[in-house]
Motif scaffolding. Structure first.
Motif, PDB file in Angstrom:
ATOM      1  N   ILE B 211       0.842  -1.209   0.000  1.00  0.00           N
ATOM      2  CA  ILE B 211       0.000   0.000   0.000  1.00  0.00           C
ATOM      3  C   ILE B 211       0.869   1.248   0.000  1.00  0.00           C
ATOM      4  CG2 ILE B 211      -1.661   1.311   1.393  1.00  0.00           C
ATOM      5  CD1 ILE B 211      -2.822  -1.426   2.254  1.00  0.00           C
ATOM      6  N   TRP B 214       2.376   1.709  -3.636  1.00  0.00           N
ATOM      7  CA  TRP B 214       1.502   1.931  -4.786  1.00  0.00           C
ATOM      8  C   TRP B 214       0.234   2.724  -4.484  1.00  0.00           C
ATOM      9  CZ3 TRP B 214       4.922  -2.165  -5.168  1.00  0.00           C
ATOM     10  CH2 TRP B 214       5.667  -2.186  -6.364  1.00  0.00           C
ATOM     11  N   ARG B 215       0.006   3.044  -3.227  1.00  0.00           N
ATOM     12  CA  ARG B 215      -1.233   3.758  -2.931  1.00  0.00           C
ATOM     13  C   ARG B 215      -0.999   5.080  -2.210  1.00  0.00           C
ATOM     14  NH1 ARG B 215      -3.021   0.495  -5.910  1.00  0.00           N
ATOM     15  NH2 ARG B 215      -4.728  -0.992  -5.625  1.00  0.00           N
ATOM     16  N   THR B 216       0.244   5.382  -1.846  1.00  0.00           N
ATOM     17  CA  THR B 216       0.473   6.652  -1.156  1.00  0.00           C
ATOM     18  C   THR B 216       1.366   7.545  -2.002  1.00  0.00           C
ATOM     19  OG1 THR B 216       2.514   6.040  -0.020  1.00  0.00           O
ATOM     20  CG2 THR B 216       0.454   5.429   1.062  1.00  0.00           C
ATOM     21  N   THR B 217       1.301   8.831  -1.708  1.00  0.00           N
ATOM     22  CA  THR B 217       2.114   9.786  -2.464  1.00  0.00           C
ATOM     23  C   THR B 217       3.596   9.589  -2.129  1.00  0.00           C
ATOM     24  OG1 THR B 217       1.767  11.425  -0.740  1.00  0.00           O
ATOM     25  CG2 THR B 217       0.276  11.487  -2.604  1.00  0.00           C
ATOM     26  N   LEU B 218       3.871   9.210  -0.885  1.00  0.00           N
ATOM     27  CA  LEU B 218       5.270   8.975  -0.511  1.00  0.00           C
ATOM     28  C   LEU B 218       5.856   7.830  -1.342  1.00  0.00           C
ATOM     29  CD1 LEU B 218       7.738   9.391   1.305  1.00  0.00           C
ATOM     30  CD2 LEU B 218       6.715   7.816   2.946  1.00  0.00           C
ATOM     31  N   TYR B 220       4.802   6.769  -4.197  1.00  0.00           N
ATOM     32  CA  TYR B 220       4.888   7.230  -5.580  1.00  0.00           C
ATOM     33  C   TYR B 220       6.198   7.983  -5.790  1.00  0.00           C
ATOM     34  CZ  TYR B 220       3.786  10.010  -9.716  1.00  0.00           C
ATOM     35  OH  TYR B 220       3.835  10.621 -10.941  1.00  0.00           O
ATOM     36  N   ARG B 221       6.517   8.856  -4.826  1.00  0.00           N
ATOM     37  CA  ARG B 221       7.747   9.640  -4.973  1.00  0.00           C
ATOM     38  C   ARG B 221       8.978   8.754  -4.881  1.00  0.00           C
ATOM     39  NH1 ARG B 221       4.700  13.441  -1.899  1.00  0.00           N
ATOM     40  NH2 ARG B 221       5.637  12.716   0.042  1.00  0.00           N
ATOM     41  N   ARG B 223       9.218   5.652  -5.771  1.00  0.00           N
ATOM     42  CA  ARG B 223       9.378   4.928  -7.037  1.00  0.00           C
ATOM     43  C   ARG B 223       9.829   5.865  -8.153  1.00  0.00           C
ATOM     44  NH1 ARG B 223       4.923   2.896  -9.204  1.00  0.00           N
ATOM     45  NH2 ARG B 223       3.516   4.124  -7.921  1.00  0.00           N
ATOM     46  N   ALA B 224       9.327   7.113  -8.123  1.00  0.00           N
ATOM     47  CA  ALA B 224       9.734   8.077  -9.151  1.00  0.00           C
ATOM     48  C   ALA B 224      11.237   8.340  -9.058  1.00  0.00           C
ATOM     49  CB  ALA B 224       8.949   9.376  -9.004  1.00  0.00           C
ATOM     50  N   ALA B 235      10.234  17.446 -11.381  1.00  0.00           N
ATOM     51  CA  ALA B 235       8.876  17.612 -10.873  1.00  0.00           C
ATOM     52  C   ALA B 235       8.861  18.168  -9.447  1.00  0.00           C
ATOM     53  CB  ALA B 235       8.156  16.266 -10.915  1.00  0.00           C
ATOM     54  N   GLY B 236      10.022  18.518  -8.935  1.00  0.00           N
ATOM     55  CA  GLY B 236      10.073  19.134  -7.614  1.00  0.00           C
ATOM     56  C   GLY B 236      10.127  18.143  -6.465  1.00  0.00           C
ATOM     57  N   ILE B 237      10.459  16.894  -6.764  1.00  0.00           N
ATOM     58  CA  ILE B 237      10.589  15.880  -5.716  1.00  0.00           C
ATOM     59  C   ILE B 237      12.035  15.872  -5.245  1.00  0.00           C
ATOM     60  CG2 ILE B 237      10.479  13.400  -5.237  1.00  0.00           C
ATOM     61  CD1 ILE B 237       8.317  13.259  -7.479  1.00  0.00           C
TER      62      ILE B 237
END
Lengths: 522, 378
Positions: B211, B214-218, B220-221, B223-224, B235-237
């Motif tokens: 979760i 794949w389900r939180t913004t953290l 996502y960042r 993985r990015a 993208a400012g990460i």
């Protein structure tokens, strides 16, 4: 030199090399259209043209990296087949690529020996190679320590290693592909000294460049290519910077999209005396000041590598300034992060869209939320809202006409035009107040290019302030309300798009200021 | 239909690869004049043959899963964490310290605090290389390995001195071990075997990490940052911050694995001077399990069980057919090589399919109607 047909390296001279009627087609592009080109022993022949003019294609054909569809190559009057670089080397042709082909963790001698047969069979013969390097270095004034590792050397020294590599392989003709692009001014002086000596010794040199003053300084003859065609060949002494500039960029503007008169509003982006370094730590921007207003597109014209990339990155916060300030809507954001500038509705269409703009192994949907992934509707208190993401990215795909099998498709399998549409969808759908668009249509076909132009004009109508950075002068002329020209990190001038001509901009791009012009033309 | 078949093949590919590896192993067994069928049935018997065997398999799988789940986070962020061993050791030390010093507290509170201590200890041990990488550009592979060595020496020092079992301190033998944990402080057992609550905790955490990623913004960042630091930066990460966070989390799960081993299996820390003596190489094998599970926390669950089974079953096989223990290690290696190779095959198949799909999409695009296909984009 005692024997007039032999070079200091012991290799036979190439009296004359001719390329006759060269045609090269790529899918959808005529890269070389019936080009004749020749170079003789003892001269530096400059090959001048904008990006995409066909210089590199022509030289890759000569070096055997591409095959011409039509035409032939003659060495001293005799027809030769060059189907790969090994053939080229066998005929005494060497090429110094813009990006060096050196192994950083090996020594100079090891790099030179790489790919050659050793005199000792399976054992290396580095001592022998080193001796020969020393010998060549003495003959040509290319001083470099054969035992030094490549990573220890400056860029200028690495270039010498490339030249030594070519000489070691018996090059009598050298193709130098934009050799000055990566050098400091001092290193350029050194390179030119070496090139002059090589020409005096009887080498034939082809110098690819788009910097007019360098062409004038170093070459004896110059050939200009534009859009895959040869414009002409002239002795350099009979040309001027302004002639060459006109040859290089001067052309009829192909189209101007119909756009309404601009109604510029308040200043949204302002740069005040901004300086910055390139990633090689050389000065890239030298006191740049400019303003972009709401509802206008400011075109930034210039030959690539004159500070455009740094300018875009200084505005977006990716590159720190060494002086001056950046203002977004009157607020000083010089010390603000990329994220903070994003918050102020700054959007950026990056030059390297596959590297910076997209994540290849992310899906279309994941890429579309890259900039706003932590905001509604995409996220709620730290969790991604997959349903909302599906709905909104589905809308974006439809609105921006992106052709993708599904939202779950990995971006790496999409075409360049569709990828740029994704970038636009992400960057423009958030109603940006300021847009930096860097080379937004590079590599796109006509349809996709038109689409990008329409989108930028739509943003202008809705009041965004756009800085359009492009090497494509047609694009600049077609879209801009005002045009600024950058040359070696300085703004040469800003023109009103109504009465700017391609010739005028071409001169500024070549670094000729209006006050020097009378002299240059005369 | 075609799609379903394709994904079924993809899913079963590691299984085929494992079977192929066992086949090669069979040849090796034949060279040793051992009947492979006898050997493999012993292996199966040892791993799954009885409730007890199954429980042992799961006990071995638990630390692999915990470490592996952490590895998923680190590798997804593009950082290579080879420090699972050291992170386990530090987590175990911190957990043990808490367990030994809170006598008289309610059991479940102590267990909670001890596991938390393990989590924090591992986080610290993973976070240090993270900071070094983010802010001083120190290669994380080197620093995490170095941190392993430091952790082991710290364990040896503590267990021989400050943390030594008081009863051992009086004896001449001075075995380097701590006192045993109070009965109340041990992780409850799930069935009357050695299977303990840690296994369930590990499975729950694997789901939570799925979760997270794949389900939180953290996630996502994270993985990015792992897929493209340039695009993330654009993208400012903050790339630095997420590298540190990923190693922090990665270490934390290994630390938890260490504490779980103490509180669920050994009930004390004891050292033979090496890390392996305590971890059983779970800090390394967890990496293999994560890779086997395709760096997916859920996939790591069966992968951990498979490697747990190999470890437990191999013991039995060794006893029954008298093969050298080196063969077991070789067998493990074969499985890894085959599975990793099949992964490349799977990716190629997937790429070909995507390309075919994309070409179809493009073809649609060039059709007369500019309207978006209803199936596209939903």
């Amino acid at each position: 030199m005692s024997d007039r047909n032999v070079l200091p390296s012991g290799q036979a001279k190439i009296d004359e090399l001719e390329m006759v009627g060269i045609v090269k087609r790529f899918p959808g592009v005529l890269a070389n259209d019936d080009i004749d080109f020749d170079v003789r022993a003892g001269e530096v022949h400059a090959l001048l043209g904008e990006n995409g003019a066909g210089k590199s294609t022509l030289m890759k054909i000569l070096y055997g990296l591409y095959q011409a569809d039509e035409g032939e190559i003659l060495v001293s009057g005799e027809r030769v087949e060059i189907t790969n670089p090994t053939d080229a080397i066998a005929h005494g042709i060497g090429m110094i690529h813009q990006h060096f082909m050196l192994v950083e963790t090996l020594t100079v001698a090891e790099n030179v020996a790489l790919g050659l047969k050793s005199t000792r069979g399976l054992l290396t013969d580095i001592e022998h190679v080193s001796e020969r390097i020393d010998e060549l270095a003495r003959l040509y004034g290319l001083f470099v320590d054969p035992a030094a590792y490549i990573w220890q050397l400056s860029v200028g020294q690495q270039q010498r290693v490339e030249i030594l590599k070519a000489l070691y392989r018996g090059a009598a003709l050298l193709i130098l592909d934009e050799p000055t692009a990566v050098l400091t001014p001092q290193e350029v002086d050194d390179l030119f000294r070496i090139m002059r000596q090589m020409a005096d010794d009887g080498h034939a040199l082809i110098f690819i460049s788009h910097k007019l003053h360098e062409v004038i300084e170093i070459s004896q003859r110059v050939t200009v290519l534009r859009d895959g065609r040869k414009i002409g060949t002239k002795p350099t002494s009979e040309t001027t910077k302004s002639d060459l500039g006109t040859w290089m960029v001067g052309r009829e503007v192909s189209f101007r999209p119909i756009k309404s008169e601009s109604e510029p509003g308040e200043v949204r982006l302002r740069l005040d005396n901004v300086s910055a370094l390139s990633n090689r730590e050389t000065p890239a921007l030298k006191g740049v000041s400019l303003e972009v207003r709401s509802g206008e597109i400011l075109g930034l014209a210039g030959v690539s590598g004159n500070g455009q990339r740094e300018l875009a990155e200084v505005i977006t916060g990716l590159c720190p300034v060494t002086g001056g300030s950046v203002f977004l809507e009157g607020e000083d954001v010089t010390d603000k992060s990329v994220a903070e500038r994003t918050e102020r509705m700054l959007s950026y269409i990056p030059e390297e869209r596959m590297r910076d703009g997209m994540i290849r192994n992310f899906t279309v949907a994941e890429n579309l939320i890259l900039r706003e992934h932590n905001k509604a509707p995409y996220a709620r208190s730290g969790f991604l809202d997959l349903d909302q993401i599906a709905v909104h990215t589905g809308d974006l795909i439809q609105e921006y006409n992106v052709k993708t099998p599904s939202q779950e498709t990995y971006v790496k399998s999409l075409s360049g035009g569709n990828i740029q549409k994704l970038v636009l969808a992400r960057e423009l759908s958030r109603q940006p107040r300021v847009i930096v668009a860097a080379q937004p249509t590079r590599g796109l076909d006509i349809g996709a290019t038109e689409y990008v132009h329409q989108q930028l004009i739509r943003q202008r109508s809705s009041g965004a302030a756009t800085l359009l950075i492009s090497e494509d002068l047609d694009e600049i002329l077609a879209l801009s309300d005002r045009i600024a020209v950058i040359y070696e990190g300085e703004i040469m001038g800003t023109l009103d798009a109504h009465d700017a001509t391609a010739e005028e901009i071409g001169l500024l791009m070549a670094g000729v200021r209006p006050d020097e012009r009378s002299e240059a033309v005369g | 239909m075609q799609d379903r078949l394709n994904s079924l093949i993809d899913l079963l590919l590691p299984v085929f690869a494992t079977l192929a590896a066992l086949l090669v192993g069979a040849v090796m067994l034949l060279f040793l004049k051992v009947n492979p069928i006898t050997a493999y049935s012993a292996l199966w018997e040892g791993a799954f043959g009885s409730t007890n065997a199954l429980a042992e398999t799961l006990v071995k799988a638990t630390p692999l899963l915990l470490v592996g789940v952490g590895i998923c986070i680190a590798f997804r962020a593009g950082v290579i964490n080879i420090g699972g061993e050291g992170q386990m050791v530090i987590g175990a030390i911190l957990g043990t310290l808490i367990g030994l010093n809170l006598e008289g507290w309610p059991g479940w509170i102590v267990i909670f605090l001890a596991l938390l201590g393990g989590f924090v200890g591992g986080a610290i041990w993973g976070g240090i290389p993270g900071l070094l990488k983010a802010y001083f550009n120190v290669n994380e592979i080197l620093s995490t390995i170095m941190m392993n060595a430091i952790a082991v020496q710290m364990m040896n020092f503590l267990l021989r001195g400050p943390m030594i079992d008081p009863s051992q301190a009086e004896l001449a033998s001075k075995i380097p071990q701590t006192a045993r944990l109070l009965e109340a402080f041990r992780l409850p057992r799930l069935v009357p075997t050695r299977l303990h609550l840690g296994a369930a905790i590990a499975v729950v955490l694997a789901i939570l990490v799925y979760i997270l990623l794949w389900r939180t913004t953290l996630g996502y960042r994270i993985r990015a940052v792992g897929q493209s630091p340039q695009a993330a930066r654009y993208a400012g990460i903050s790339v630095k911050r997420h590298i540190v966070l990923a190693l922090l989390f990665s270490g934390a799960f290994a630390g938890l694995a260490g504490a779980t081993q103490v509180f669920g299996v050994n009930y004390r820390m004891i050292t033979d001077g090496s890390a392996t003596g305590f971890t059983g190489s779970a800090g390394f094998n967890g990496i293999v399990a994560a890779l086997f599970g395709q760096l997916h926390p859920i996939g790591t669950i069966p992968a951990s069980i498979l490697f747990g089974a190999l470890l437990v079953g191999a013991n039995k096989m060794q006893r029954v057919v008298q093969v050298p223990s080196a063969l077991i290690i070789a067998l493990n290696g074969l499985v890894v090589v085959f599975v990793v190779s099949s992964e490349i095959w799977r990716e190629r198949r997937q790429r070909d399919r995507l390309r075919a799909a994309a070409i179809e999409g493009e073809a649609d695009a060039s059709g007369p109607s500019p309207a978006v296909d209803p199936e596209v984009g939903i």
